[in-house]
Design a protein around this motif. Structure first.
Motif, PDB file in Angstrom:
ATOM      1  N   VAL A  90      16.351 -13.570  19.719  1.00 15.71           N
ATOM      2  CA  VAL A  90      17.144 -13.602  20.947  1.00 15.71           C
ATOM      3  C   VAL A  90      16.459 -14.535  21.934  1.00 15.71           C
ATOM      4  O   VAL A  90      15.282 -14.874  21.783  1.00 15.71           O
ATOM      5  N   SER A  91      17.197 -14.945  22.942  1.00 15.81           N
ATOM      6  CA  SER A  91      16.666 -15.865  23.947  1.00 15.81           C
ATOM      7  C   SER A  91      16.295 -15.100  25.210  1.00 15.81           C
ATOM      8  O   SER A  91      17.101 -14.347  25.744  1.00 15.81           O
ATOM      9  N   LEU A  92      15.071 -15.301  25.659  1.00 13.06           N
ATOM     10  CA  LEU A  92      14.592 -14.680  26.885  1.00 13.06           C
ATOM     11  C   LEU A  92      13.879 -15.733  27.731  1.00 13.06           C
ATOM     12  O   LEU A  92      13.342 -16.706  27.206  1.00 13.06           O
ATOM     13  N   ARG A  93      13.869 -15.526  29.035  1.00 11.76           N
ATOM     14  CA  ARG A  93      13.135 -16.405  29.920  1.00 11.76           C
ATOM     15  C   ARG A  93      11.634 -16.202  29.713  1.00 11.76           C
ATOM     16  O   ARG A  93      11.153 -15.082  29.560  1.00 11.76           O
ATOM     17  N   ASP A  94      10.886 -17.312  29.708  1.00  8.83           N
ATOM     18  CA  ASP A  94       9.444 -17.210  29.508  1.00  8.83           C
ATOM     19  C   ASP A  94       8.771 -16.462  30.645  1.00  8.83           C
ATOM     20  O   ASP A  94       7.732 -15.837  30.460  1.00  8.83           O
ATOM     21  N   ASP A  95       9.348 -16.536  31.848  1.00  7.54           N
ATOM     22  CA  ASP A  95       8.721 -15.918  33.008  1.00  7.54           C
ATOM     23  C   ASP A  95       9.371 -14.587  33.384  1.00  7.54           C
ATOM     24  O   ASP A  95       9.338 -14.170  34.538  1.00  7.54           O
ATOM     25  N   MET A  96       9.982 -13.907  32.418  1.00  8.65           N
ATOM     26  CA  MET A  96      10.623 -12.628  32.710  1.00  8.65           C
ATOM     27  C   MET A  96       9.563 -11.607  33.146  1.00  8.65           C
ATOM     28  O   MET A  96       8.499 -11.500  32.522  1.00  8.65           O
ATOM     29  N   CYS A  97       9.851 -10.885  34.205  1.00 13.45           N
ATOM     30  CA  CYS A  97       8.872  -9.968  34.801  1.00 13.45           C
ATOM     31  C   CYS A  97       9.129  -8.502  34.464  1.00 13.45           C
ATOM     32  O   CYS A  97       8.180  -7.714  34.353  1.00 13.45           O
ATOM     33  N   ARG A  98      10.394  -8.112  34.335  1.00  9.33           N
ATOM     34  CA  ARG A  98      10.711  -6.696  34.159  1.00  9.33           C
ATOM     35  C   ARG A  98      11.840  -6.513  33.161  1.00  9.33           C
ATOM     36  O   ARG A  98      12.828  -7.241  33.190  1.00  9.33           O
ATOM     37  N   VAL A  99      11.678  -5.515  32.295  1.00  9.72           N
ATOM     38  CA  VAL A  99      12.687  -5.185  31.282  1.00  9.72           C
ATOM     39  C   VAL A  99      13.203  -3.778  31.545  1.00  9.72           C
ATOM     40  O   VAL A  99      12.409  -2.848  31.783  1.00  9.72           O
ATOM     41  N   GLY A 100      14.528  -3.629  31.499  1.00 11.36           N
ATOM     42  CA  GLY A 100      15.142  -2.318  31.636  1.00 11.36           C
ATOM     43  C   GLY A 100      15.689  -1.840  30.304  1.00 11.36           C
ATOM     44  O   GLY A 100      16.213  -2.640  29.517  1.00 11.36           O
ATOM     45  N   LEU A 101      15.539  -0.553  30.021  1.00 14.85           N
ATOM     46  CA  LEU A 101      16.048   0.039  28.783  1.00 14.85           C
ATOM     47  C   LEU A 101      16.972   1.195  29.129  1.00 14.85           C
ATOM     48  O   LEU A 101      16.622   2.067  29.940  1.00 14.85           O
ATOM     49  N   PHE A 102      18.153   1.220  28.504  1.00 16.14           N
ATOM     50  CA  PHE A 102      19.136   2.279  28.751  1.00 16.14           C
ATOM     51  C   PHE A 102      19.484   2.957  27.428  1.00 16.14           C
ATOM     52  O   PHE A 102      19.903   2.305  26.465  1.00 16.14           O
ATOM     53  N   LEU A 103      19.321   4.245  27.387  1.00 16.04           N
ATOM     54  CA  LEU A 103      19.602   5.047  26.196  1.00 16.04           C
ATOM     55  C   LEU A 103      20.728   6.023  26.498  1.00 16.04           C
ATOM     56  O   LEU A 103      20.677   6.758  27.480  1.00 16.04           O
ATOM     57  N   TYR A 104      21.749   6.017  25.634  1.00 16.09           N
ATOM     58  CA  TYR A 104      22.822   7.014  25.699  1.00 16.09           C
ATOM     59  C   TYR A 104      22.814   7.723  24.347  1.00 16.09           C
ATOM     60  O   TYR A 104      23.284   7.198  23.349  1.00 16.09           O
ATOM     61  N   TYR A 105      22.242   8.915  24.349  1.00 14.30           N
ATOM     62  CA  TYR A 105      21.934   9.596  23.093  1.00 14.30           C
ATOM     63  C   TYR A 105      23.185   9.866  22.265  1.00 14.30           C
ATOM     64  O   TYR A 105      23.233   9.574  21.067  1.00 14.30           O
ATOM     65  N   GLU A 106      24.206  10.506  22.889  1.00 18.42           N
ATOM     66  CA  GLU A 106      25.386  10.944  22.136  1.00 18.42           C
ATOM     67  C   GLU A 106      26.132   9.768  21.488  1.00 18.42           C
ATOM     68  O   GLU A 106      26.759   9.948  20.440  1.00 18.42           O
ATOM     69  N   TYR A 107      26.093   8.603  22.103  1.00 18.27           N
ATOM     70  CA  TYR A 107      26.828   7.461  21.574  1.00 18.27           C
ATOM     71  C   TYR A 107      25.944   6.484  20.802  1.00 18.27           C
ATOM     72  O   TYR A 107      26.396   5.412  20.405  1.00 18.27           O
ATOM     73  N   GLY A 108      24.699   6.881  20.584  1.00 21.99           N
ATOM     74  CA  GLY A 108      23.805   6.031  19.799  1.00 21.99           C
ATOM     75  C   GLY A 108      23.633   4.645  20.395  1.00 21.99           C
ATOM     76  O   GLY A 108      23.611   3.650  19.663  1.00 21.99           O
ATOM     77  N   GLN A 109      23.510   4.564  21.711  1.00 22.43           N
ATOM     78  CA  GLN A 109      23.455   3.289  22.415  1.00 22.43           C
ATOM     79  C   GLN A 109      22.058   3.064  22.986  1.00 22.43           C
ATOM     80  O   GLN A 109      21.467   3.935  23.618  1.00 22.43           O
ATOM     81  N   LEU A 110      21.518   1.851  22.732  1.00 24.05           N
ATOM     82  CA  LEU A 110      20.278   1.419  23.365  1.00 24.05           C
ATOM     83  C   LEU A 110      20.469  -0.021  23.818  1.00 24.05           C
ATOM     84  O   LEU A 110      20.788  -0.895  23.017  1.00 24.05           O
ATOM     85  N   SER A 111      20.284  -0.255  25.124  1.00 20.92           N
ATOM     86  CA  SER A 111      20.484  -1.589  25.697  1.00 20.92           C
ATOM     87  C   SER A 111      19.199  -2.068  26.356  1.00 20.92           C
ATOM     88  O   SER A 111      18.458  -1.281  26.954  1.00 20.92           O
ATOM     89  N   PHE A 112      18.949  -3.363  26.252  1.00 20.93           N
ATOM     90  CA  PHE A 112      17.806  -4.010  26.900  1.00 20.93           C
ATOM     91  C   PHE A 112      18.338  -4.975  27.955  1.00 20.93           C
ATOM     92  O   PHE A 112      19.275  -5.746  27.700  1.00 20.93           O
ATOM     93  N   TYR A 113      17.704  -4.965  29.128  1.00 19.92           N
ATOM     94  CA  TYR A 113      18.159  -5.809  30.243  1.00 19.92           C
ATOM     95  C   TYR A 113      16.998  -6.616  30.818  1.00 19.92           C
ATOM     96  O   TYR A 113      15.854  -6.136  30.872  1.00 19.92           O
ATOM     97  N   ASP A 114      17.323  -7.830  31.234  1.00 18.26           N
ATOM     98  CA  ASP A 114      16.408  -8.618  32.046  1.00 18.26           C
ATOM     99  C   ASP A 114      16.674  -8.224  33.493  1.00 18.26           C
ATOM    100  O   ASP A 114      17.661  -8.656  34.093  1.00 18.26           O
ATOM    101  N   VAL A 115      15.807  -7.388  34.061  1.00 22.66           N
ATOM    102  CA  VAL A 115      16.037  -6.852  35.400  1.00 22.66           C
ATOM    103  C   VAL A 115      15.983  -7.964  36.446  1.00 22.66           C
ATOM    104  O   VAL A 115      16.741  -7.958  37.415  1.00 22.66           O
ATOM    105  N   THR A 116      15.102  -8.932  36.234  1.00 28.22           N
ATOM    106  CA  THR A 116      14.961 -10.019  37.201  1.00 28.22           C
ATOM    107  C   THR A 116      16.259 -10.795  37.351  1.00 28.22           C
ATOM    108  O   THR A 116      16.697 -11.105  38.470  1.00 28.22           O
TER     109      THR A 116
END
Length: 454
Positions: free
Chosen positions: A378-404
């Motif tokens: 995947v493509s990410l910024r080299d200077d990314m400072c913060r990553v967000g993770l979201f989990l929704y258990y019942e729906y089997g969902q895991l998302s990663f976010y570039d918070v910056t």
């Protein structure tokens, strides 16, 4: 090109016939038969035994003494043929190497077309998945609003805010999908044009290689005919550069997803020291981790990335939705994600651990990012400072976010969890004299404290 010939036996008419430089072996009968016709000059009726490199013509001795060749480099026909044959063979070797490279590049361009199509489909599915999960959140929150209206930020107010955001997000999603399709179409056109050029290049390489192979197998006199022409054709093809198509990453299409509203659901996460690798040092508040400064003993010239320095969270999630953020600015190589048991029906002694991860690692100056499973870049910024993770258990969902940037990096849908899910944090064990990395878990904002009970 012809400088080397001057060091060989070169003939010049200004020298007397008796000069030692005129001495050379008398051509054998077999070699004389290789010369066109009876091997005699049509003007002087003398044997054609010399070759003028400037005029690219065969000469007899009388032709050689004419004023037309007074300043030309002239040598034996056999020597000239051998020199050209060596030049042809050198070019032929390089042409064949370029031919193999061109074939590989053509296959790569064809594969990139399929990858672009697959990536467009994946992005569209991720966007639709974000919308589905956001709709589920709104539904659950509206249900809560009928039961609980207490707190600084009421369930009803939160549901209305999310509903308003959902309408805008659906509209933005349609625009993003449209941009993705247009960008994908442009990329595919560039790749297909590159395929055409590479196919033409392969055809030219094959044609000229065949010509040079044929020339190398010809008799001395026949080989010298148009020798410079074939040499120039081969050299000109070598000077042409092989380049892959330059395309635009689809990840440049900004996909915000739920990143703007997840702050409301951020929860505090603490690290479990009982699961920490010995290489890790945890902070007193159990929210930060760093590698020990001691240099690790690894095999010499080892380029292996060892992400064994991990720690899990104290929190275990068996239901609901959960969001946490991690500061990654002070780490060059890291892994973030979740881990869980593979199957609740298995014998616990035989059960193995599953992971869903986002990995970033640095090799020299090259930074690459991957998700797993399956392993995908995947493509990410080299200077990314913060990553967000979201989990929704019942729906089997895991998302990663570039918070910056406030955008979606990647999400996984339809995961199957057995038992508790635990956040996973890992650093790459340093190789050599690299500085120790560190990660920090971010505390939730004040607005998030009001909805942690969801």
């Amino acid at each position: 090109m012809w400088d080397a010939w001057n060091r060989n036996r070169v003939l010049r008419p200004s020298l007397p016939l008796e000069s030692p430089l005129w001495m050379f072996k008398t051509p054998t009968p077999q070699f004389q038969q290789e010369i066109l016709g009876d091997g005699n000059c049509t003007i002087h009726k003398e044997p054609l035994q010399l070759f003028c490199t400037e005029d690219q013509t065969v000469l007899c001795f009388t032709c050689f003494q004419c004023q037309d060749h007074s300043m030309h480099v002239v040598c034996e026909i056999r020597l000239a043929a051998n020199n050209y044959r060596n030049l042809f063979q050198g070019i032929l070797k390089t042409l064949k190497e370029q031919l193999e490279v061109a074939k590989i590049m053509l296959a790569d361009e064809h594969e990139r077309v399929m990858l672009i199509q697959e990536e467009e489909q994946n992005f569209s599915e991720m966007i639709q998945s974000e919308n589905r999960i956001l709709f589920q959140l709104i539904t659950k929150i509206n249900e809560k609003s009928l039961q609980n209206n207490e707190g600084n930020l009421s369930w009803r107010e939160l549901g209305q805010n999310l509903l308003s955001h959902f309408a805008k997000e659906v509209e933005n999603s349609q625009e993003t999908i449209k941009r993705l399709k247009n960008l994908s179409r442009e990329n595919i056109m560039k790749l297909q044009e590159s395929e055409v050029k590479l196919s033409e290049r392969i055809s030219n390489l094959q044609m000229i290689s065949a010509e040079l192979e044929r020339k190398c197998g010809e008799s001395a006199f026949t080989l010298l005919q148009n020798a410079r022409y074939y040499l120039t054709r081969g050299e000109s093809l070598l000077h042409q550069c092989l380049e892959s198509a330059c395309i635009t990453e689809l990840s440049l299409c900004h996909v915000s997803g739920m990143s703007h509203i997840l702050k409301h659901f951020q929860r505090p996460i603490t690290l479990d020291p009982n699961t920490a690798h010995p290489c890790l040092v945890l902070s007193e508040d159990m929210r930060s981790m760093r590698l020990r400064a001691a240099r690790q003993i690894l095999p010499q010239n080892s380029r292996k990335f060892d992400f064994s320095a991990r720690v899990l969270s104290v929190e275990r999630f068996t239901s609901g939705w959960h969001y946490w953020e991690v500061e990654v600015e002070k780490a060059t190589s890291w892994q973030l994600g979740i881990c869980f048991s593979s199957d609740k029906k298995r014998d616990r002694s035989k059960a193995f651990e599953c992971k869903v991860l986002l990995t970033r690692f640095m090799m020299e100056k090259d930074c690459t990012c991957w998700v797993f499973p399956p392993l995908k870049r995947v493509s990410l910024r080299d200077d990314m400072c913060r990553v967000g993770l979201f989990l929704y258990y019942e729906y089997g969902q895991l998302s990663f976010y570039d918070v910056t940037e406030g955008c979606l990096i990647y999400n996984f849908s339809n995961l199957i969890f057995w038992g508790a899910v635990r956040p996973h944090f890992s650093l790459c064990v340093p190789n050599g004299d690299s500085l120790p990395d560190s990660l920090s878990i971010c505390l939730p904002s004040a607005s998030a404290d009001n909805v942690l009970a969801i």
